[in-house]
Enzyme design. Sequence first.
Site, PDB file in Angstrom:
ATOM      1  N   GLU A   4       0.840  -1.212   0.000  1.00  0.00           N
ATOM      2  CA  GLU A   4       0.000   0.000   0.000  1.00  0.00           C
ATOM      3  C   GLU A   4       0.871   1.256   0.000  1.00  0.00           C
ATOM      4  O   GLU A   4       0.571   2.232  -0.680  1.00  0.00           O
ATOM      5  CB  GLU A   4      -0.930   0.002   1.215  1.00  0.00           C
ATOM      6  CG  GLU A   4      -1.957  -1.111   1.214  1.00  0.00           C
ATOM      7  CD  GLU A   4      -2.760  -1.202  -0.086  1.00  0.00           C
ATOM      8  OE1 GLU A   4      -3.110  -2.321  -0.475  1.00  0.00           O
ATOM      9  OE2 GLU A   4      -3.013  -0.157  -0.718  1.00  0.00           O
ATOM     10  N   HIS A   8     -12.620  -7.698  -5.513  1.00  0.00           N
ATOM     11  CA  HIS A   8     -12.497  -6.941  -6.757  1.00  0.00           C
ATOM     12  C   HIS A   8     -13.678  -7.164  -7.690  1.00  0.00           C
ATOM     13  O   HIS A   8     -14.039  -6.278  -8.465  1.00  0.00           O
ATOM     14  CB  HIS A   8     -11.190  -7.307  -7.440  1.00  0.00           C
ATOM     15  CG  HIS A   8      -9.998  -7.019  -6.602  1.00  0.00           C
ATOM     16  ND1 HIS A   8      -9.741  -7.727  -5.448  1.00  0.00           N
ATOM     17  CD2 HIS A   8      -9.027  -6.098  -6.696  1.00  0.00           C
ATOM     18  CE1 HIS A   8      -8.643  -7.245  -4.887  1.00  0.00           C
ATOM     19  NE2 HIS A   8      -8.190  -6.265  -5.609  1.00  0.00           N
TER      20      HIS A   8
HETATM   21  C1  LIG Z   1      -3.681  -5.186  -1.397  1.00  0.00           C
HETATM   22  C2  LIG Z   1      -4.507  -4.947  -2.358  1.00  0.00           C
HETATM   23  C3  LIG Z   1      -5.114  -3.589  -2.527  1.00  0.00           C
HETATM   24 SE1  LIG Z   1      -4.547  -2.747  -4.162  1.00  0.00          SE
HETATM   25  C4  LIG Z   1      -4.980  -6.038  -3.279  1.00  0.00           C
HETATM   26  O1  LIG Z   1      -6.163  -6.035  -3.586  1.00  0.00           O
HETATM   27  N1  LIG Z   1      -4.152  -6.995  -3.759  1.00  0.00           N
HETATM   28  C5  LIG Z   1      -2.700  -7.070  -3.553  1.00  0.00           C
HETATM   29  C6  LIG Z   1      -2.291  -8.399  -4.124  1.00  0.00           C
HETATM   30  C7  LIG Z   1      -3.430  -8.925  -4.938  1.00  0.00           C
HETATM   31  C8  LIG Z   1      -4.676  -8.121  -4.556  1.00  0.00           C
HETATM   32  C9  LIG Z   1      -5.626  -8.978  -3.707  1.00  0.00           C
HETATM   33  O2  LIG Z   1      -5.622  -8.817  -2.486  1.00  0.00           O
HETATM   34  O3  LIG Z   1      -6.329  -9.812  -4.308  1.00  0.00           O
HETATM   35 ZN   LIG Z   2      -2.420  -2.401  -4.714  1.00  0.00          ZN
END
Ligand SMILES: C=C(C[SeH])C(=O)N1CCC[C@H]1C(=O)O
Ligand SMILES: [Zn+2]
Length: 596
Positions: free
Chosen positions: A350, A480
């Site tokens: 982060e 996501h």
């Molecule tokens: C840490 C974050 C915030 Se940009 C994230 O969503 N990541 C970081 C690694 C992959 C992805 C996930 O957690 O799926």
């Molecule tokens: Zn990130």
Amino acid sequence: SLEDEEIRARAYVKLLNDKIALRNNRETLAAWKYASNITEENLKEQLDVSKESAKETKEDWLETIKFNWRSFGDYDLRRQFEKLSILGKSALPEEKFLKLEKIISDMQTIYSTAKICDHKNKTKCDLVLDPEITDILANSRDPEELKHVWVEWRHKNAPAKELFRDYVKYANEAAVLNNFTSNTGFWLYDYESPTFVQDVESIWEQLKPIYTQLHAYIRTKLRQRYGDIVSEKGPIPAHLLGNMWAQSWSNIADFTLPHPSAKRADITSELLNQGYDALKMFKTAEEFFVSLNLKKMTPEFWERSILVKPNDGRELVCHASAWDFFDKKDFRIKQCTSVNFEDFTTAHHEMGHIQYYLQYSDQPVVYRQGANDGFHEAVGDVMSLSVSSTKHLKRIGLIDANTPDNDAVDLNALFMIGLDKIAFLPFGYLMDKWRWGIFDGNITAEDYNCKWWEYRTSIQGVEPPVDRSEDDFDAAAKYHIVADVPYLRYFVSFVIQFQFHRAACELAGEYDPEDPTKPLHKCDIYHSTKAGESIAKMLQMGSSRPWPDAMEVLTGQRKMDASGLLEYFRPLHKWLEAENKKNGAYIGWESTQKSI
Ligand SMILES: C=C(C[SeH])C(=O)N1CCC[C@H]1C(=O)O
Ligand SMILES: [Zn+2]
């Protein structure tokens, strides 16, 4: 004349960028208020602000497209206008725009407030993802408990399916209003390459062998631990891999290490023993960036970030995030930090976003983005690759300096990183392959879940612990998907971060391809202002030039390629091949026996 128009355009775009900065600031403040305190009132306020913002954006856009910008001689002016001529979601009529915004907020709220009952205590039904459910997936070795939380979490998120269908409809409508065929084209636009998907696919083909070797080895170890619930030749049951989405396997390192006898001290217990709290984790991360002569965090960052889950009973989005408020001072992280090594790594991830915001803050707003979205996800991880090295952990006292440094310890350390970085690759690839298929109309709502599991079994080699049906909507178990955040950025990041790491390590004198005593995986760029200088130069560009130009500044390369990752893990790849051969392990996986 065209010259006069370009002069007028330059003045226009300067004023417009400053106007957009103010608008972005207002929007981001309202979005932050809602994400850090989920209430009806804060949602209403956020929707009002984005409605007003969309209205003004559209008015400005009508002015912008009046310019004959495609004929401008000045590359930079043309590039700014090109970016400003993409309206985005604001192209939708107001009522549909608001519907889409509300759908995304509602899906995200289902996810962020979902609670399940404890497997061992059916009356305790207040378990949330962060930290309780995450901790169970990481630490429980009871397959029944793991199956329970895996199934219940997905059961609580399945209601997002109807919202998701409408989200796809409106997101595609917005994309078409921006002259894209579907939302897929809109999501891929900033990669500025007509062959980007093929490039990603060919990189995945190059990485499949090392993933398949790791997968075969882990399946062998899981069979030893859990017996026949893990088949010898089939996909791996997804609930046994230490992570709710099976996207990172480092939580099951303790019983899968290549050399269990050479197990190093557990970093999480070291953090706890040494009295680390969230603040100290972030201060330690900041010190790493500053050691490279990169920028320190601003006073506003320390005053306004949320680094620990508030305990005042409020609901909030706990998924870690970094925020730019577009006023060159206010930058924040929101993370419900637990004191453990995984969150220590995420803190660096982060803070990498914040560092990028700081480095490009003098760019016009239109260029305050990553060179491509993968760059933004890679910055912090490049730092973590050094921080996770045994050498660095000894330097900062998280590993006792007297512990022996032999090949067994070294391979274990490389394996731990591989459980994160190699295991992630197929997941990073399939997340948007599935969504592209939906946006492009190749996957219909009747097939959402069976296509999801078709990709999860065929590409990632994992299967559900129980049968699935179209009453389930398992993709919504991942943040996501419900938050409208594209995911290809992480696959790109996991590839290019090793190209960046390799270049930084060479600049730091920590890696030499000709010197076997300086392998890439032992590199720690700590205190290398030379490496930091090149990294800063790349980051300062923001998106002012196509991403190959930015990559070239640090690495001398203009192409994304798997060579950095394969170089870093070469010793592990060799060991896995030998170990699997010795075990007579089946390499790859047959189709699942579960009904999906
Ligand atoms: C840490 C974050 C915030 Se940009 C994230 O969503 N990541 C970081 C690694 C992959 C992805 C996930 O957690 O799926
Ligand atoms: Zn990130």
